[in-house]
Design a protein around this motif. Structure first.
Motif, PDB file in Angstrom:
ATOM      1  N   GLU A 162       0.883  -1.017  -0.073  1.00  0.00           N
ATOM      2  CA  GLU A 162       0.090  -0.140  -0.105  1.00  0.00           C
ATOM      3  C   GLU A 162       0.910   1.181   0.009  1.00  0.00           C
ATOM      4  OE1 GLU A 162      -2.130   3.313   2.370  1.00  0.00           O
ATOM      5  OE2 GLU A 162      -0.256   2.269   2.666  1.00  0.00           O
TER       6      GLU A 162
ATOM      7  N   ASN B 195      -0.783  -0.917  -4.246  1.00  0.00           N
ATOM      8  CA  ASN B 195      -2.138  -0.401  -3.945  1.00  0.00           C
ATOM      9  C   ASN B 195      -1.924   0.775  -3.607  1.00  0.00           C
ATOM     10  OD1 ASN B 195      -4.695  -0.208  -3.131  1.00  0.00           O
ATOM     11  ND2 ASN B 195      -4.175  -1.318  -1.114  1.00  0.00           N
TER      12      ASN B 195
ATOM     13  N   SER C  76      -8.988  -2.382  -4.056  1.00  0.00           N
ATOM     14  CA  SER C  76      -9.201  -2.628  -2.443  1.00  0.00           C
ATOM     15  C   SER C  76     -10.372  -1.756  -1.982  1.00  0.00           C
ATOM     16  CB  SER C  76      -7.857  -2.252  -1.745  1.00  0.00           C
ATOM     17  OG  SER C  76      -7.800  -2.290   0.000  1.00  0.00           O
TER      18      SER C  76
END
Length: 288
Positions: A76, A147, A194
């Motif tokens: 992330e 992400n 996500s």
């Protein structure tokens, strides 16, 4: 049941030791869908902002590399815009906490920003500089999945850099609402997301938006609580892997042993993906 990271072959996921990195064998969007498809006993680690460890700053390519030397993971990361609209990786709107720069990132051009050096979690200056998102994409291909969290980059600009790089197989986006998911899906039906799906109402809104569940993992929150079982069961029945972020709660535990016990319990209670400031510790705790 003891959970383990599943090793796939062929066109699905592979954990491959390549050039001393434990990379994810992602080549196509079909590989990505297989990687993120729920299967009992499969566990996946996500590095929150890469990782937060001594000597390695958050949101740095060198940190991602360091993590992959120890455990397979995806990352992330936080895209933000400079004054001249270059997308770089930085969590805060300001430079002070994580770099040698001062003030707002948006007040500085890329030429200025690339002169700054990143700091680690203890505030120590490292040799590493703020990377551009393009540099991170170039690095990630064939190694891992990125992400992209939602910061100040317009969604259309995010969608365009993914399209330009043909990167939907290894660059995914975080969405907070069904409308956001619908925008990205309509822009690129191959994209993985996500998605914040913390309630049954949110789940129904994604289904009403017509976004296929194969294009999503579900973020269900930061607490490992019994109430999660309802959402876990609903999402697992749809083939969706569920993620908990340990960063706000369990990563704050005082010792490595306490954190490891918490990480194992999160998986034991049914979560499939754990996002953590300490992805290497998570990998060690569940023996990836």
């Amino acid at each position: 049941m003891k959970k383990a990271f599943l090793l796939f072959t062929g066109l699905t996921l592979a954990t491959i030791v390549s050039a001393q990195l434990k990379t994810l064998g992602i080549k196509t969007s079909a590989d990505t869908y297989s990687f993120f498809k729920y299967e009992m006993s499969k566990t996946v680690v996500s590095g929150h902002r890469g990782s937060h460890i001594a000597g390695y700053p958050e949101n740095a390519i060198e940190t991602f590399e360091h993590v992959l030397k120890h455990t397979p993971a995806f990352f992330e990361i936080d895209p933000r815009l400079t004054k001249d609209s270059v997308i770089v990786l930085l969590h805060d709107a300001t430079l002070d906490r994580t770099t040698t720069g001062k003030g707002k990132l948006s007040d500085h051009t890329w030429e200025e920003v690339k002169q700054f050096r990143l700091k680690d979690k203890d505030g120590n200056i490292t040799p590493y500089r703020i990377p551009t998102l393009q540099e991170a994409i170039n690095w990630a291909k064939g190694k891992t999945i990125l992400n992209l969290d939602r910061k100040d980059v317009p969604p259309q600009m995010t969608a365009e850099i993914i399209r330009k790089n043909n990167a939907a197989a290894f660059v995914m986006v975080t969405v907070h609402t069904a409308d956001q998911a619908k925008f990205f899906y309509q822009n690129n039906p191959l994209i993985m997301m996500s998605a914040f799906v913390k309630t049954e109402e949110a789940l129904k809104s994604y289904e009403a938006a017509g976004v296929p569940w194969k294009n999503m993992i579900a973020y269900i929150g930061s607490e490992n609580k019994p109430e999660n079982k309802v959402m876990l069961d609903l999402l697992h029945a749809r083939g969706v892997m569920c993620m908990i972020s340990a960063a706000p709660v369990y990563d704050k535990l005082a010792t490595k042993e306490e954190r490891a016990a918490a990480y194992r319990d999160i998986f034991a209670k049914g979560a499939d993906i754990l996002e953590s400031d300490y992805p290497i510790e998570v990998g060690e705790a569940i023996k990836l």
